[in-house]
Design a protein around this motif. Structure first.
Motif, PDB file in Angstrom:
ATOM      1  N   MET A  50       0.839  -1.194   0.000  1.00  0.00           N
ATOM      2  CA  MET A  50       0.000   0.000   0.000  1.00  0.00           C
ATOM      3  C   MET A  50       0.881   1.253   0.000  1.00  0.00           C
ATOM      4  O   MET A  50       1.897   1.294   0.693  1.00  0.00           O
ATOM      5  N   GLY A  51       0.522   2.249  -0.770  1.00  0.00           N
ATOM      6  CA  GLY A  51       1.302   3.484  -0.864  1.00  0.00           C
ATOM      7  C   GLY A  51       1.563   4.150   0.475  1.00  0.00           C
ATOM      8  O   GLY A  51       2.627   4.712   0.707  1.00  0.00           O
ATOM      9  N   GLY A  52       0.597   4.068   1.370  1.00  0.00           N
ATOM     10  CA  GLY A  52       0.758   4.677   2.679  1.00  0.00           C
ATOM     11  C   GLY A  52       1.863   4.044   3.510  1.00  0.00           C
ATOM     12  O   GLY A  52       2.430   4.680   4.399  1.00  0.00           O
ATOM     13  N   VAL A  53       2.190   2.800   3.225  1.00  0.00           N
ATOM     14  CA  VAL A  53       3.272   2.123   3.945  1.00  0.00           C
ATOM     15  C   VAL A  53       4.602   2.765   3.575  1.00  0.00           C
ATOM     16  O   VAL A  53       5.428   3.050   4.442  1.00  0.00           O
ATOM     17  N   TYR A  54       4.819   3.003   2.278  1.00  0.00           N
ATOM     18  CA  TYR A  54       6.039   3.679   1.841  1.00  0.00           C
ATOM     19  C   TYR A  54       6.147   5.050   2.518  1.00  0.00           C
ATOM     20  O   TYR A  54       7.202   5.417   3.020  1.00  0.00           O
ATOM     21  N   PHE A  55       5.035   5.784   2.490  1.00  0.00           N
ATOM     22  CA  PHE A  55       5.064   7.133   3.053  1.00  0.00           C
ATOM     23  C   PHE A  55       5.260   7.104   4.565  1.00  0.00           C
ATOM     24  O   PHE A  55       6.013   7.917   5.108  1.00  0.00           O
ATOM     25  N   THR A  56       4.601   6.187   5.254  1.00  0.00           N
ATOM     26  CA  THR A  56       4.759   6.096   6.709  1.00  0.00           C
ATOM     27  C   THR A  56       6.212   5.829   7.085  1.00  0.00           C
ATOM     28  O   THR A  56       6.761   6.472   7.980  1.00  0.00           O
ATOM     29  N   LEU A  57       6.853   4.877   6.397  1.00  0.00           N
ATOM     30  CA  LEU A  57       8.244   4.575   6.705  1.00  0.00           C
ATOM     31  C   LEU A  57       9.140   5.769   6.381  1.00  0.00           C
ATOM     32  O   LEU A  57      10.044   6.105   7.158  1.00  0.00           O
ATOM     33  N   ALA A  58       8.902   6.432   5.259  1.00  0.00           N
ATOM     34  CA  ALA A  58       9.695   7.607   4.892  1.00  0.00           C
ATOM     35  C   ALA A  58       9.506   8.733   5.899  1.00  0.00           C
ATOM     36  O   ALA A  58      10.472   9.386   6.312  1.00  0.00           O
ATOM     37  N   ASP A  59       8.273   8.965   6.318  1.00  0.00           N
ATOM     38  CA  ASP A  59       7.979  10.020   7.287  1.00  0.00           C
ATOM     39  C   ASP A  59       8.636   9.710   8.630  1.00  0.00           C
ATOM     40  O   ASP A  59       9.153  10.613   9.295  1.00  0.00           O
ATOM     41  N   PHE A  60       8.645   8.445   9.025  1.00  0.00           N
ATOM     42  CA  PHE A  60       9.302   8.030  10.262  1.00  0.00           C
ATOM     43  C   PHE A  60      10.810   8.271  10.162  1.00  0.00           C
ATOM     44  O   PHE A  60      11.432   8.813  11.094  1.00  0.00           O
ATOM     45  N   ALA A  61      11.410   7.901   9.030  1.00  0.00           N
ATOM     46  CA  ALA A  61      12.849   8.126   8.849  1.00  0.00           C
ATOM     47  C   ALA A  61      13.177   9.617   8.902  1.00  0.00           C
ATOM     48  O   ALA A  61      14.174  10.026   9.506  1.00  0.00           O
ATOM     49  N   PHE A  62      12.331  10.445   8.289  1.00  0.00           N
ATOM     50  CA  PHE A  62      12.513  11.900   8.377  1.00  0.00           C
ATOM     51  C   PHE A  62      12.442  12.356   9.834  1.00  0.00           C
ATOM     52  O   PHE A  62      13.285  13.133  10.285  1.00  0.00           O
ATOM     53  N   ALA A  63      11.445  11.891  10.566  1.00  0.00           N
ATOM     54  CA  ALA A  63      11.279  12.295  11.968  1.00  0.00           C
ATOM     55  C   ALA A  63      12.509  11.936  12.791  1.00  0.00           C
ATOM     56  O   ALA A  63      13.000  12.743  13.586  1.00  0.00           O
ATOM     57  N   VAL A  64      13.020  10.738  12.592  1.00  0.00           N
ATOM     58  CA  VAL A  64      14.204  10.306  13.347  1.00  0.00           C
ATOM     59  C   VAL A  64      15.406  11.153  12.952  1.00  0.00           C
ATOM     60  O   VAL A  64      16.109  11.699  13.818  1.00  0.00           O
ATOM     61  N   ALA A  65      15.658  11.292  11.648  1.00  0.00           N
ATOM     62  CA  ALA A  65      16.830  12.037  11.182  1.00  0.00           C
ATOM     63  C   ALA A  65      16.818  13.482  11.660  1.00  0.00           C
ATOM     64  O   ALA A  65      17.858  14.031  12.029  1.00  0.00           O
ATOM     65  N   SER A  66      15.656  14.088  11.666  1.00  0.00           N
ATOM     66  CA  SER A  66      15.574  15.515  11.977  1.00  0.00           C
ATOM     67  C   SER A  66      15.389  15.814  13.461  1.00  0.00           C
ATOM     68  O   SER A  66      15.540  16.966  13.869  1.00  0.00           O
ATOM     69  N   ASN A  67      15.097  14.806  14.274  1.00  0.00           N
ATOM     70  CA  ASN A  67      14.810  15.061  15.689  1.00  0.00           C
ATOM     71  C   ASN A  67      15.716  14.358  16.693  1.00  0.00           C
ATOM     72  O   ASN A  67      15.766  14.761  17.845  1.00  0.00           O
ATOM     73  N   TRP A  68      16.407  13.314  16.314  1.00  0.00           N
ATOM     74  CA  TRP A  68      17.121  12.507  17.305  1.00  0.00           C
ATOM     75  C   TRP A  68      18.236  13.285  18.013  1.00  0.00           C
ATOM     76  O   TRP A  68      18.624  12.932  19.115  1.00  0.00           O
ATOM     77  N   GLN A  69      18.731  14.356  17.413  1.00  0.00           N
ATOM     78  CA  GLN A  69      19.803  15.123  18.024  1.00  0.00           C
ATOM     79  C   GLN A  69      19.296  16.248  18.922  1.00  0.00           C
ATOM     80  O   GLN A  69      20.081  17.046  19.407  1.00  0.00           O
ATOM     81  N   GLY A  70      17.980  16.289  19.166  1.00  0.00           N
ATOM     82  CA  GLY A  70      17.443  17.239  20.125  1.00  0.00           C
ATOM     83  C   GLY A  70      16.594  18.358  19.557  1.00  0.00           C
ATOM     84  O   GLY A  70      16.003  19.109  20.304  1.00  0.00           O
ATOM     85  N   ASP A  71      16.534  18.486  18.241  1.00  0.00           N
ATOM     86  CA  ASP A  71      15.646  19.489  17.655  1.00  0.00           C
ATOM     87  C   ASP A  71      14.213  18.996  17.742  1.00  0.00           C
ATOM     88  O   ASP A  71      13.959  17.808  17.873  1.00  0.00           O
ATOM     89  N   THR A  72      13.273  19.923  17.668  1.00  0.00           N
ATOM     90  CA  THR A  72      11.868  19.564  17.496  1.00  0.00           C
ATOM     91  C   THR A  72      11.486  20.068  16.110  1.00  0.00           C
ATOM     92  O   THR A  72      11.248  21.247  15.911  1.00  0.00           O
ATOM     93  N   THR A  73      11.500  19.157  15.161  1.00  0.00           N
ATOM     94  CA  THR A  73      11.247  19.503  13.772  1.00  0.00           C
ATOM     95  C   THR A  73       9.977  18.817  13.310  1.00  0.00           C
ATOM     96  O   THR A  73       9.773  17.632  13.562  1.00  0.00           O
ATOM     97  N   VAL A  74       9.126  19.582  12.643  1.00  0.00           N
ATOM     98  CA  VAL A  74       7.887  19.041  12.080  1.00  0.00           C
ATOM     99  C   VAL A  74       7.908  19.241  10.568  1.00  0.00           C
ATOM    100  O   VAL A  74       8.604  20.118  10.053  1.00  0.00           O
ATOM    101  N   SER A  75       7.155  18.444   9.878  1.00  0.00           N
ATOM    102  CA  SER A  75       7.091  18.527   8.425  1.00  0.00           C
ATOM    103  C   SER A  75       6.205  19.695   7.999  1.00  0.00           C
ATOM    104  O   SER A  75       5.084  19.843   8.482  1.00  0.00           O
TER     105      SER A  75
END
Length: 132
Positions: A50-75
């Motif tokens: 399902m297309g949403g699976v690709y997007f969910t995983l991509a969105d999760f990877a973005f969230a981790v990459a942009s937030n794990w170092q302490g920033d609060t980043t939203v799309s």
């Protein structure tokens, strides 16, 4: 590098991604590699992922990459291009920061199957709210 237990526990609160099987494999400076083992629940009526699976995983990877170092980043904006059907039993998403500005960042997330075939590419602009 492997994510610490603290990072893993924090992102387990991203319940939709976690409950659908997304896990963090690796993190680095403004980078994350996440994966998901495909199950029947991830398939559409035609038997494809399902297309949403690709997007969910991509969105999760973005969230981790942009937030794990302490920033609060939203799309602010995300765009996905579906490039091919995934083969095999696993999806892997790699999020890479292409521009890290003072208040915004731009990420490219490639979603591949376990054989290295690119199934989708997502571009996301994030907005930095504050430190966690």
């Amino acid at each position: 590098m492997r994510p610490s237990e603290e990072i893993v526990r924090f992102f387990e609160k991203d319940r939709f991604a976690a409950e659908n099987g997304a896990v963090i494999d690796e993190v680095d400076d403004r980078y994350a590699r996440c994966s998901l083992t495909l199950e029947a629940k991830h398939k559409n009526a035609l038997g494809a992922v399902m297309g949403g699976v690709y997007f969910t995983l991509a969105d999760f990877a973005f969230a981790v990459a942009s937030n794990w170092q302490g920033d609060t980043t939203v799309s602010l904006n995300s765009q996905i291009a579906y490039l091919g059907a995934a083969k095999g039993k696993m999806l892997i998403a790699e999020a890479v920061c292409l521009k890290d500005g003072r208040t915004t960042g731009y990420y490219e997330i490639r979603v591949k199957d376990e054989f290295g075939n690119t199934a989708a590419v997502v571009s996301t602009t994030g907005y930095k709210l504050a430190k966690l």
